[in-house]
Design a protein around this motif. Sequence first.
Motif, PDB file in Angstrom:
ATOM      1  N   UNK A 191     -56.955 120.522  48.730  1.00  0.00           N
ATOM      2  CA  UNK A 191     -55.990 121.042  47.756  1.00  0.00           C
ATOM      3  C   UNK A 191     -56.662 121.292  46.402  1.00  0.00           C
ATOM      4  N   UNK A 192     -56.343 122.418  45.796  1.00  0.00           N
ATOM      5  CA  UNK A 192     -56.909 122.789  44.499  1.00  0.00           C
ATOM      6  C   UNK A 192     -55.894 122.588  43.382  1.00  0.00           C
ATOM      7  N   UNK A 193     -56.417 122.381  42.177  1.00  0.00           N
ATOM      8  CA  UNK A 193     -55.550 122.299  41.003  1.00  0.00           C
ATOM      9  C   UNK A 193     -54.603 121.127  40.997  1.00  0.00           C
ATOM     10  N   UNK A 194     -54.978 120.066  41.702  1.00  0.00           N
ATOM     11  CA  UNK A 194     -54.118 118.878  41.771  1.00  0.00           C
ATOM     12  C   UNK A 194     -54.902 117.658  41.299  1.00  0.00           C
ATOM     13  N   UNK A 195     -54.171 116.624  40.963  1.00  0.00           N
ATOM     14  CA  UNK A 195     -54.804 115.429  40.428  1.00  0.00           C
ATOM     15  C   UNK A 195     -55.278 114.477  41.538  1.00  0.00           C
ATOM     16  N   UNK A 196     -56.284 113.717  41.193  1.00  0.00           N
ATOM     17  CA  UNK A 196     -56.736 112.610  42.027  1.00  0.00           C
ATOM     18  C   UNK A 196     -55.578 111.624  42.180  1.00  0.00           C
ATOM     19  N   UNK A 197     -55.346 111.070  43.401  1.00  0.00           N
ATOM     20  CA  UNK A 197     -56.202 111.105  44.595  1.00  0.00           C
ATOM     21  C   UNK A 197     -55.750 112.092  45.671  1.00  0.00           C
ATOM     22  N   UNK A 198     -55.029 113.148  45.321  1.00  0.00           N
ATOM     23  CA  UNK A 198     -54.502 114.063  46.339  1.00  0.00           C
ATOM     24  C   UNK A 198     -55.615 114.682  47.189  1.00  0.00           C
ATOM     25  N   UNK A 199     -56.689 115.248  46.587  1.00  0.00           N
ATOM     26  CA  UNK A 199     -57.749 115.808  47.438  1.00  0.00           C
ATOM     27  C   UNK A 199     -58.420 114.757  48.319  1.00  0.00           C
ATOM     28  N   UNK A 200     -58.628 113.567  47.776  1.00  0.00           N
ATOM     29  CA  UNK A 200     -59.262 112.505  48.553  1.00  0.00           C
ATOM     30  C   UNK A 200     -58.397 112.102  49.733  1.00  0.00           C
ATOM     31  N   UNK A 201     -57.108 111.975  49.521  1.00  0.00           N
ATOM     32  CA  UNK A 201     -56.199 111.623  50.617  1.00  0.00           C
ATOM     33  C   UNK A 201     -56.226 112.695  51.708  1.00  0.00           C
ATOM     34  N   UNK A 202     -56.311 113.956  51.295  1.00  0.00           N
ATOM     35  CA  UNK A 202     -56.355 115.056  52.268  1.00  0.00           C
ATOM     36  C   UNK A 202     -57.637 115.005  53.089  1.00  0.00           C
ATOM     37  N   UNK A 203     -58.774 114.744  52.435  1.00  0.00           N
ATOM     38  CA  UNK A 203     -60.045 114.678  53.159  1.00  0.00           C
ATOM     39  C   UNK A 203     -60.062 113.474  54.097  1.00  0.00           C
ATOM     40  N   UNK A 204     -59.538 112.356  53.648  1.00  0.00           N
ATOM     41  CA  UNK A 204     -59.476 111.192  54.535  1.00  0.00           C
ATOM     42  C   UNK A 204     -58.621 111.474  55.763  1.00  0.00           C
ATOM     43  N   UNK A 205     -57.534 112.194  55.571  1.00  0.00           N
ATOM     44  CA  UNK A 205     -56.681 112.545  56.713  1.00  0.00           C
ATOM     45  C   UNK A 205     -57.438 113.436  57.695  1.00  0.00           C
ATOM     46  N   UNK A 206     -58.261 114.347  57.173  1.00  0.00           N
ATOM     47  CA  UNK A 206     -59.062 115.210  58.045  1.00  0.00           C
ATOM     48  C   UNK A 206     -60.107 114.397  58.799  1.00  0.00           C
ATOM     49  N   UNK A 207     -60.718 113.440  58.151  1.00  0.00           N
ATOM     50  CA  UNK A 207     -61.683 112.576  58.829  1.00  0.00           C
ATOM     51  C   UNK A 207     -61.010 111.811  59.961  1.00  0.00           C
ATOM     52  N   UNK A 208     -59.841 111.270  59.703  1.00  0.00           N
ATOM     53  CA  UNK A 208     -59.116 110.531  60.746  1.00  0.00           C
ATOM     54  C   UNK A 208     -58.713 111.448  61.891  1.00  0.00           C
TER      55      UNK A 208
END
Length: 222
Positions: A43-60
């Motif tokens: 996700x772009x233009x959003x605050x931490x930790x939204x991008x990190x949560x998205x990447x972790x979900x992709x890893x899982x």
Amino acid sequence: MSAQVIVVPGGGCAQYAEHEAEPVAEWLTGLGLGIEASVFRYPLGVRHPVPLAALRAEIRRLRAAGADRIGLVGFSAGGHLAGLAALAADGDVRSAVQFAVLGYAITSMETETHRPSQDVLLGEDAPPELRRATSLDALVTPSAPPFFLWHTAEDPYVWPEHTYRLATALAAHDVPHTVHVYPHGPHGLGLAHGAGEASTWTRSAATWLAEQTAPATPFGRH
């Protein structure tokens, strides 16, 4: 046993640098190492930790699909996100990362370099505590995965200080790592074709990746 690499392109948290996306995934799959590679557009233009949560979900998701070893290749702001996913443990073994390659990555939220990315991710008035908590050098522990870091000394947007900071922290905690800082080249080189000495990073990384993707115990270093 399969190795999956997630490519995380840069773009200042406001766009995606496309030359750091599919071309990099194609390079990885073409190495002959049995690597499966995919691009993750966070996700772009959003605050931490939204991008990190998205990447972790992709890893899982990839872990559930059968990937035993998962690595990240990130550039610039995408390198910061990849580093966060590799270092900021969330207590869930399914989102663990086994290795990471960071190219000219933003590693510190405490420096003045590339403040636009910091402002997007944390806000212009982010408190010192939040800047420290999202700085990769502050997150390194002895259990961190191996890192391959590369940068250019001439980078005017993300100073090589970022790579030096992270490398120093990795060394202090005895975490396996490789560091290449090439004398010439601008920011945003991607695969760096035709960029002189900096173009050799892919050859060095391929050798390093061969070691990281060799058969090993799942979820652990080999």
